[in-house]
Design an enzyme around this catalytic site. Structure first.
Site, mmCIF file in Angstrom:
data_model
loop_
_atom_site.group_PDB
_atom_site.id
_atom_site.type_symbol
_atom_site.label_atom_id
_atom_site.label_comp_id
_atom_site.label_asym_id
_atom_site.label_seq_id
_atom_site.Cartn_x
_atom_site.Cartn_y
_atom_site.Cartn_z
ATOM 1 C CE LYS A 177 -12.651 6.121 14.324
ATOM 2 N NZ LYS A 177 -11.948 7.130 15.102
ATOM 3 C CE LYS A 199 -8.367 -0.948 20.517
ATOM 4 N NZ LYS A 199 -7.730 0.068 19.686
ATOM 5 C CE LYS A 223 -12.546 6.873 23.591
ATOM 6 N NZ LYS A 223 -11.814 8.145 23.576
#
Length: 341
Positions: free
Chosen positions: A122, A206, A209
């Site tokens: 991240k 994956k 969102k």
């Protein structure tokens, strides 16, 4: 099970961040299982809004965050989480989460945190620009679980490392403060088919969102036309559907759609493959679109109904927070006594 559960019995804790709209992967990988777990033991389900501000997407956008909290709460309830049976609340309403997280920041070691792969993913190439909150995210997650002495945590593969850290923190706290059985060692629950739902545009990624392409995911707020269009346009390969599971090797997009069909219809992957063996994807996709629309549009309709009354969602969360605090308050009081505060 509607009574406030004891912090010392079997207890499930889980939560999701209110960042962007929840999607099919959240439903099949988590929400659907949460609903089933309500039948098995007491459950605490949290909207983890404190985690949401660890990344830039949730930082300094208070109105958007408040709307997202309500939307995620609506998704939980629309999918079947029952606020009368399970405790449903938002993280920031129970101060014990933050208090225990600080204690755990002092228990956890830098070496443990440096091994967390999700922070590396991240924060990317510019680690020094990431927030301290993103770095200590796993200690807050440990506090979320252990402030209720939860014994079981439904997690995706990407959260297993964080749960292992939670177990390490629990053990070290117990050892450091000579309280060998104070915190339990929470067990992971990885359930059901299609726990990893992949992107409709790239079977190696994956469903997310945060993906820029809305066509990569089916949002829980999508209407029937949007769901059908996304499935029909989902990437596949030119070959027909395989005769067996071996025929899916090297075909991630085909495997993803078969997994989704199996999960939504509560059938085995093998039975789906047998039914469509040798057929082209066009007919398969039409059938999958029908199944997805039938399963998901009632959730979207219920979400719209709930979101039309935001004050009622707020009341549900406040009531849940009061129940959560009944469990967390005695635990944090004992922690303070053990630490010497």
């Amino acid at each position: 099970m509607s009574d406030t559960p004891s912090a010392h019995k079997n207890l499930i804790f889980s939560g999701m961040q209110p960042t962007n709209t929840l999607h099919l992967g959240n439903y099949l990988g988590a929400l659907r299982n949460w609903v089933k777990l309500q039948e098995q033991m007491p459950c605490i389900y949290c909207v983890v809004d404190m985690h949401a501000i660890t990344a830039d997407a949730g930082y300094a956008k208070p109105k958007e965050l408040q709307a997202a909290i309500r939307e995620v709460t609506a998704a939980y309830i629309a999918a079947g989480v029952d606020p009368a049976r399970s405790i449903l609340f938002k993280q920031s309403d129970v101060a014990a989460h933050a208090e225990l997280a600080w204690v755990f920041n002092c228990v956890a070691r830098l070496g443990w945190m440096d091994r967390m792969t999700q922070f590396k993913e991240k924060s990317g190439k510019h680690k020094e620009r990431a927030s301290v909150g993103l770095y200590t995210y796993p200690t807050l997650m440990a506090a979320d679980i252990l402030v209720y002495k939860a014994t079981h945590v439904p997690v995706g593969e990407d959260q297993k490392q964080h749960l292992e850290l939670t177990r390490d923190i629990a053990q070290k706290f117990n050892n450091d403060y000579s309280a060998p059985d104070f915190f339990p060692q929470p067990e992971p629950l990885i359930l059901g088919t299609a726990t990893r739902v992949m992107s409709l545009r790239d079977g190696a990624k994956k469903m997310s969102k945060s993906d820029e392409s809305d066509m990569s995911r089916i949002n829980l707020t999508d209407d029937a036309d949007a769901i059908a269009a996304k499935i029909r346009k989902a990437r596949t390969d030119p070959n027909p559907l395989p005769d067996d599971e071996k025929g899916l090797e090297g075909r991630p997009e085909a495997e993803n759609l078969i997994n989704i069909y199996a999960a939504l219809s509560d059938e085995s992957k093998a039975s789906i493959i047998t039914r469509y063996a040798g057929q082209q994807f066009s007919g398969f996709k039409n059938d999958l679109a029908e199944v997805a629309v039938a399963k998901l549009t009632p959730i979207a309709a219920k979400m719209r109904e709930l979101l039309a009354d935001p004050a009622e969602i707020d009341r549900i969360l406040e009531k849940g927070a009061a129940r959560a605090d009944e469990i967390a308050a005695p635990v944090i009081k004992e922690v303070k006594a053990l630490v010497g505060f």
